[in-house]
Design a protein around this motif. Sequence first.
Motif, mmCIF file in Angstrom:
data_model
loop_
_atom_site.group_PDB
_atom_site.id
_atom_site.type_symbol
_atom_site.label_atom_id
_atom_site.label_comp_id
_atom_site.label_asym_id
_atom_site.label_seq_id
_atom_site.Cartn_x
_atom_site.Cartn_y
_atom_site.Cartn_z
ATOM 1 N N GLY A 150 0.806 -1.211 0.000
ATOM 2 C CA GLY A 150 0.000 0.000 0.000
ATOM 3 C C GLY A 150 0.839 1.260 0.000
ATOM 4 N N SER A 151 2.016 1.170 0.636
ATOM 5 C CA SER A 151 2.841 2.360 0.755
ATOM 6 C C SER A 151 4.280 1.966 1.048
ATOM 7 N N THR A 152 5.193 2.718 0.508
ATOM 8 C CA THR A 152 6.598 2.626 0.883
ATOM 9 C C THR A 152 6.868 3.821 1.779
ATOM 10 N N VAL A 153 7.475 3.580 2.934
ATOM 11 C CA VAL A 153 7.684 4.633 3.930
ATOM 12 C C VAL A 153 9.150 5.066 3.902
ATOM 13 N N LEU A 154 9.361 6.367 3.800
ATOM 14 C CA LEU A 154 10.704 6.941 3.835
ATOM 15 C C LEU A 154 10.882 7.728 5.122
ATOM 16 N N GLY A 155 12.012 7.556 5.774
ATOM 17 C CA GLY A 155 12.336 8.354 6.949
ATOM 18 C C GLY A 155 12.830 9.729 6.528
ATOM 19 N N VAL A 156 12.357 10.752 7.224
ATOM 20 C CA VAL A 156 12.737 12.131 6.891
ATOM 21 C C VAL A 156 12.995 12.917 8.168
ATOM 22 N N SER A 157 13.719 14.009 8.028
ATOM 23 C CA SER A 157 13.918 14.897 9.174
ATOM 24 C C SER A 157 13.119 16.184 9.021
ATOM 25 N N ASP A 158 12.850 16.592 7.787
ATOM 26 C CA ASP A 158 12.100 17.817 7.506
ATOM 27 C C ASP A 158 10.870 17.442 6.674
ATOM 28 N N MET A 159 9.738 17.270 7.335
ATOM 29 C CA MET A 159 8.531 16.766 6.687
ATOM 30 C C MET A 159 8.094 17.640 5.516
ATOM 31 N N ARG A 160 8.019 18.929 5.700
ATOM 32 C CA ARG A 160 7.519 19.801 4.626
ATOM 33 C C ARG A 160 8.442 19.782 3.408
ATOM 34 N N ARG A 161 9.754 19.848 3.649
ATOM 35 C CA ARG A 161 10.709 19.825 2.539
ATOM 36 C C ARG A 161 10.601 18.505 1.780
ATOM 37 N N ALA A 162 10.534 17.387 2.507
ATOM 38 C CA ALA A 162 10.434 16.071 1.875
ATOM 39 C C ALA A 162 9.120 15.930 1.122
ATOM 40 N N ALA A 163 8.025 16.365 1.710
ATOM 41 C CA ALA A 163 6.716 16.264 1.054
ATOM 42 C C ALA A 163 6.701 17.091 -0.232
ATOM 43 N N GLU A 164 7.261 18.281 -0.182
ATOM 44 C CA GLU A 164 7.296 19.127 -1.383
ATOM 45 C C GLU A 164 8.122 18.456 -2.480
ATOM 46 N N PHE A 165 9.287 17.923 -2.113
ATOM 47 C CA PHE A 165 10.130 17.264 -3.110
ATOM 48 C C PHE A 165 9.401 16.092 -3.754
ATOM 49 N N TRP A 166 8.879 15.156 -2.932
ATOM 50 C CA TRP A 166 8.280 13.951 -3.490
ATOM 51 C C TRP A 166 6.980 14.240 -4.235
ATOM 52 N N CYS A 167 6.209 15.207 -3.806
ATOM 53 C CA CYS A 167 4.995 15.579 -4.555
ATOM 54 C C CYS A 167 5.368 16.094 -5.937
ATOM 55 N N ARG A 168 6.377 16.950 -5.985
ATOM 56 C CA ARG A 168 6.801 17.500 -7.278
ATOM 57 C C ARG A 168 7.507 16.449 -8.127
ATOM 58 N N ALA A 169 8.300 15.590 -7.498
ATOM 59 C CA ALA A 169 9.037 14.567 -8.242
ATOM 60 C C ALA A 169 8.099 13.558 -8.886
ATOM 61 N N LEU A 170 7.081 13.111 -8.148
ATOM 62 C CA LEU A 170 6.197 12.041 -8.613
ATOM 63 C C LEU A 170 4.851 12.532 -9.141
ATOM 64 N N GLY A 171 4.556 13.818 -8.945
ATOM 65 C CA GLY A 171 3.230 14.307 -9.316
ATOM 66 C C GLY A 171 2.166 13.843 -8.342
ATOM 67 N N TYR A 172 2.577 13.494 -7.122
ATOM 68 C CA TYR A 172 1.665 13.019 -6.082
ATOM 69 C C TYR A 172 1.070 14.192 -5.313
ATOM 70 N N VAL A 173 0.073 13.882 -4.511
ATOM 71 C CA VAL A 173 -0.557 14.875 -3.644
ATOM 72 C C VAL A 173 -0.669 14.290 -2.238
ATOM 73 N N PRO A 174 -0.663 15.143 -1.218
ATOM 74 C CA PRO A 174 -0.908 14.615 0.133
ATOM 75 C C PRO A 174 -2.311 14.020 0.199
ATOM 76 N N ARG A 175 -2.427 12.819 0.764
ATOM 77 C CA ARG A 175 -3.742 12.179 0.892
ATOM 78 C C ARG A 175 -4.613 12.977 1.845
ATOM 79 N N ASP A 176 -4.012 13.476 2.909
ATOM 80 C CA ASP A 176 -4.678 14.313 3.903
ATOM 81 C C ASP A 176 -3.774 15.522 4.144
#
Length: 117
Positions: free
Chosen positions: A5-31
């Motif tokens: 269902g999901s691959t989980v990545l460990g991060v230290s800066d949630m907002r920076r990581a979320a912005e990168f992966w959303c832009r990289a994959l074209g994904y959106v936050p589920r919530d």
Amino acid sequence: MLRVGSTVLGVSDMRRAAEFWCRALGYVPRDEIEERFTVLAPPDGVGQNVSLMVSETPVQEKPRVHLDLYASDPAEEIDRLVNLGASIVDWTDYPPDRDFTVLADTEGNRFCVIDKS
């Protein structure tokens, strides 16, 4: 029956990581993006999620689990990802006939871009 269902990545800066992966994959936050755990999903709901979890453990130089991202134009995708904040990893273990390039996200997590052209 189980499915991934999901691959989980460990991060230290949630907002920076979320912005990168959303832009990289074209994904959106589920919530709403949470401070400790966030699920990113394909906008059409089809495909595997990528989740981000705040972690204090160090990034592994040679992680046992990582993402392989398939690309029909790997050079273009690598340039795009680097422009988003990824970095190319100086990987010494490439085989002679490699079809992949190792990168690191904004948190240092390693992933590969696979040449599927």
